[in-house]
Every structure is written in C-alpha cells, then in structure tokens.
Scaffold this motif. Structure first.
Motif, PDB file in Angstrom:
ATOM      1  N   HIS A 215       0.829  -1.210   0.000  1.00 50.42           N
ATOM      2  CA  HIS A 215       0.000   0.000   0.000  1.00 50.42           C
ATOM      3  C   HIS A 215       0.864   1.262   0.000  1.00 50.42           C
ATOM      4  CE1 HIS A 215       0.767  -0.225   4.372  1.00 50.42           C
ATOM      5  NE2 HIS A 215       0.508   1.062   4.382  1.00 50.42           N
ATOM      6  N   LEU A 216       2.032   1.191   0.633  1.00 47.00           N
ATOM      7  CA  LEU A 216       2.958   2.322   0.570  1.00 47.00           C
ATOM      8  C   LEU A 216       3.505   2.484  -0.835  1.00 47.00           C
ATOM      9  CD1 LEU A 216       5.163   2.260   3.816  1.00 47.00           C
ATOM     10  CD2 LEU A 216       3.282   3.797   3.243  1.00 47.00           C
ATOM     11  N   SER A 219       1.000   4.211  -3.157  1.00 46.53           N
ATOM     12  CA  SER A 219       0.967   5.657  -2.925  1.00 46.53           C
ATOM     13  C   SER A 219       2.232   6.338  -3.430  1.00 46.53           C
ATOM     14  CB  SER A 219       0.795   5.932  -1.425  1.00 46.53           C
ATOM     15  OG  SER A 219       0.973   7.300  -1.138  1.00 46.53           O
ATOM     16  N   TRP A 220       3.380   5.755  -3.159  1.00 47.34           N
ATOM     17  CA  TRP A 220       4.649   6.390  -3.524  1.00 47.34           C
ATOM     18  C   TRP A 220       4.839   6.445  -5.034  1.00 47.34           C
ATOM     19  CZ3 TRP A 220       8.462   3.789   0.492  1.00 47.34           C
ATOM     20  CH2 TRP A 220       8.136   4.266   1.780  1.00 47.34           C
ATOM     21  N   SER A 223       2.695   9.197  -6.350  1.00 46.52           N
ATOM     22  CA  SER A 223       3.265  10.495  -5.980  1.00 46.52           C
ATOM     23  C   SER A 223       4.451  10.845  -6.867  1.00 46.52           C
ATOM     24  CB  SER A 223       3.687  10.461  -4.507  1.00 46.52           C
ATOM     25  OG  SER A 223       4.095  11.735  -4.062  1.00 46.52           O
ATOM     26  N   PRO A 247       2.451  11.653  -0.629  1.00 40.91           N
ATOM     27  CA  PRO A 247       2.908  10.281  -0.333  1.00 40.91           C
ATOM     28  C   PRO A 247       2.435   9.813   1.028  1.00 40.91           C
ATOM     29  CG  PRO A 247       4.699  11.847  -0.044  1.00 40.91           C
ATOM     30  CD  PRO A 247       3.559  12.635  -0.599  1.00 40.91           C
ATOM     31  N   ALA A 248       2.037   8.544   1.102  1.00 40.26           N
ATOM     32  CA  ALA A 248       1.642   7.955   2.379  1.00 40.26           C
ATOM     33  C   ALA A 248       2.845   7.911   3.318  1.00 40.26           C
ATOM     34  CB  ALA A 248       1.083   6.556   2.156  1.00 40.26           C
ATOM     35  N   THR A 249       2.568   8.007   4.619  1.00 38.42           N
ATOM     36  CA  THR A 249       3.623   8.092   5.627  1.00 38.42           C
ATOM     37  C   THR A 249       4.166   6.723   6.004  1.00 38.42           C
ATOM     38  OG1 THR A 249       2.640  10.099   6.552  1.00 38.42           O
ATOM     39  CG2 THR A 249       4.143   8.873   7.970  1.00 38.42           C
ATOM     40  N   HIS A 250       5.482   6.613   6.027  1.00 36.52           N
ATOM     41  CA  HIS A 250       6.146   5.435   6.571  1.00 36.52           C
ATOM     42  C   HIS A 250       6.265   5.653   8.081  1.00 36.52           C
ATOM     43  CE1 HIS A 250       9.109   2.405   7.492  1.00 36.52           C
ATOM     44  NE2 HIS A 250       9.173   1.996   6.228  1.00 36.52           N
ATOM     45  N   LYS A 251       5.727   4.728   8.879  1.00 35.44           N
ATOM     46  CA  LYS A 251       5.658   4.932  10.333  1.00 35.44           C
ATOM     47  C   LYS A 251       7.028   5.138  10.961  1.00 35.44           C
ATOM     48  CE  LYS A 251       1.337   2.388  11.061  1.00 35.44           C
ATOM     49  NZ  LYS A 251       0.693   1.223  11.734  1.00 35.44           N
ATOM     50  N   SER A 254       8.055   8.828  10.235  1.00 36.21           N
ATOM     51  CA  SER A 254       6.885   9.720  10.191  1.00 36.21           C
ATOM     52  C   SER A 254       7.270  11.194  10.300  1.00 36.21           C
ATOM     53  CB  SER A 254       5.901   9.357  11.307  1.00 36.21           C
ATOM     54  OG  SER A 254       6.538   9.431  12.580  1.00 36.21           O
ATOM     55  N   PRO A 260       3.196  17.098   3.743  1.00 38.11           N
ATOM     56  CA  PRO A 260       2.945  16.298   2.537  1.00 38.11           C
ATOM     57  C   PRO A 260       2.933  17.093   1.241  1.00 38.11           C
ATOM     58  CG  PRO A 260       0.918  16.603   3.772  1.00 38.11           C
ATOM     59  CD  PRO A 260       2.018  17.156   4.621  1.00 38.11           C
TER      60      PRO A 260
END
Length: 316
Positions: A215-216, A219-220, A223, A247-251, A254, A260
């Motif tokens: 899922h990351l 999104s990446w 982006s 882009p979705a956040t990598h925990k 973060s 963003p």
C-alpha cells in the motif's frame, strides 16, 4: 422558522463582477531591461541578460524575480538585486528538476522490471491478459486500454523494431509479451498498472526489489509519477507546494512526512526506494551539493528541508 431570504444585493454584486481589457504589450529585450532597471534591478551583464530573455523568456523568469522584489506596488527590487541572481535561481530550479528526473528514471526502470520478471516467471509472458491477476474488472479494462493504446497492433510500425517483429511474426496472442508491453508504458500508467493488480500479485511485484508494504508502494509510485510530470513539463519545484498525490507516511520515518505538500517529503520517498537499489548515497550527496550551490535558496522555506536533514536516520 422561516428560511432566510437570499441577499439580493450580494447576488447582484456577484453577478456584476468587474473585469478588464488586457492592454499589456510585448516589449523588445532592450525595453524590458530598461523597465527592470527603472525598478532598481542591476543589469550586471547586458549580453547575458538579453540572451536569458531570448532563450528563457520574461514570463518564465518573472516568478523568480518576485523573490527579489517588494510585495507592494510598484514592486521595486530590493537594493543590490542583480539580473544574474534571477537567472541563478532559475538555473537552480532547473537543476533540481533534472536531478529529480534522473532519480525517478532509475525507479521507473526498476518498477518496470519488477512488473515484468517475477509474474512472467511464475505464469507466462502474457499473464497480464488474464483478468484473474487483477483486482477488479474496471481496473483491468483500464489497464488493457492503456496497453492497446501504447502497444497495440494499430500503428505498431511507428513503435520500434521489436514491435514490428512481434506483429510480423506472430498472430497470437493478440498483444506482445509483458516485457515489450511495459517498455511502451509511461511511469504514470505503470503506477496504475501496479495498483490494479490483485494484492497478492502486488506483493510479489513489490518484494522483487523493495521491502515496503504494497500500500505504501502504490501511494509512492503515484506520488512520484505526479512529480515526474511536474519536472518533465518544466513546472517549478522551488517555492511551489505540490498538492497532488501526497505520499503515504512510513511509520518509522513519520517525522519526515509531516509536510505532505513539500518537495522534501517526495525526496524522502526517492531516498527510501533508492536504498534498495543501492543508490541512496548518490541521491543524498547530489541533493546536498545542489542545495549548497545557490545562495538564494533557503532549503527549509523553499523546499521543506528541515535543518540537519541529511543526518536523520532516513538519510544515513
């Protein structure tokens, strides 16, 4: 309770919005430079300034001029502002676009290979013609439509020797193998292709090179495809929020995704993806050198880079 009546006066004012006739004229280089001089800009090298207006254009340079001008009319230039400084700022923006395109090209080639190799080895070179590999029918037909547009038989003689060879020699399957198909797809289409796959297929493709959750990666890639288009169409990266496809956040990182709309958050995505291509040091060092190359660039204000960014864990 009675409803409030519309404000007729406000509606009339809105309907009667004042517009104007555009009366500005295009001016020769000499007159343009004179106007800039009158506003306090130093024309420190006239031949170079005229060449910049001729080859880059006044309108494209205008947004970079604003950095050296007052915000209030008549927008005079700050003391000691030079035309060469405007061009230097423009050139910095151009160089960071080219550097970003260079990095994204490497990631695009890697994604293309990841889509081609593992599923072709597990299934067949024409696995993509089987809808069972995709998430749903709508996404599948969307992908096939793009494939037909880029690699279909119609117009194949304009698409290179490999495409000519396939259609001249084979009548089935109706479309070429996945490695030939993917070579004709843009990064944007590749990112949508990846998203359209069934989740287990996305995992196979993603894990071929990268260790991040699918899922990351979805999104990446979206982006970066958007960022690639910004760079390819000579839009600004300098001092220009990027509102599309955050882009979705990598925990784990973060803190590096807190803004963003910044170029920095996308630079972090490139860094994370480059890591597993073995090129993260090249990307970091290239950015460090470029950010230090122009005195008129504030990396924090203009691109979202935090202080000491290159010492954070994501960059080491």
């Amino acid at each position: 309770m009675a409803s409030k009546k519309p404000n007729a006066k406000a509606a009339t004012v809105k309907a009667q919005k004042v517009t104007y006739i555009y009366t500005k004229l295009a001016l020769p280089y000499a007159q343009t430079l004179l106007r800039l001089w009158d506003k306090g800009l130093m024309i420190d090298n006239r031949p170079d300034a005229e060449n910049a207006l001729k080859t880059i254009g006044y309108f494209r340079l205008l947004i970079y001029m604003r950095h050296f001008q007052s915000n209030t009319a008549p927008r005079n230039f700050y003391p000691r502002s030079k035309f060469s400084s405007i061009v230097a700022l423009y050139n910095f923006d151009r160089e960071i676009r080219l550097l970003t395109l260079n990095a994204i090209e490497k990631l695009e080639v890697a994604l293309r290979t990841a889509i081609i190799n593992p599923l072709a080895e597990l299934h067949t070179p024409h696995w993509y013609l089987d809808m069972s590999h995709f998430d749903d029918e709508i996404k599948y037909h969307g992908v096939i439509g793009k494939i037909i547009q880029g690699a279909g038989k119609e117009g194949h003689t304009k698409r290179g020797l490999a495409m000519i060879h396939y259609y001249d020699k084979y009548h089935s399957p109706v479309l070429p193998p996945i490695w030939l198909v993917c070579e004709k797809l843009s990064f944007g289409v590749l990112s949508r292709f990846f998203e359209a796959l069934r989740i287990d297929r996305r995992r196979i493709v993603g894990r071929y090179i990268w260790s991040y959750p699918e899922h990351l990666l979805v999104s990446w890639f979206h982006s970066l495809a958007n960022l690639r288009n910004i760079c390819a169409h000579q839009d600004r990266l300098w001092n220009n929020p990027i509102t599309g496809f955050p882009p979705a956040t990598h925990k784990t990182y973060s803190i590096d995704f807190t803004n963003p709309t910044s170029f920095y958050s996308r630079a972090v995505v490139i860094q994370l993806l480059m890591r597993e291509l073995g090129l993260n040091g090249w990307w970091r060092d290239s950015l460090l050198a470029l950010l230090a190359s122009c005195a008129h660039v504030d990396p924090r204000k203009h691109l979202g880079f935090p202080g000491g960014w290159n010492t954070r864990p994501v960059w080491t």
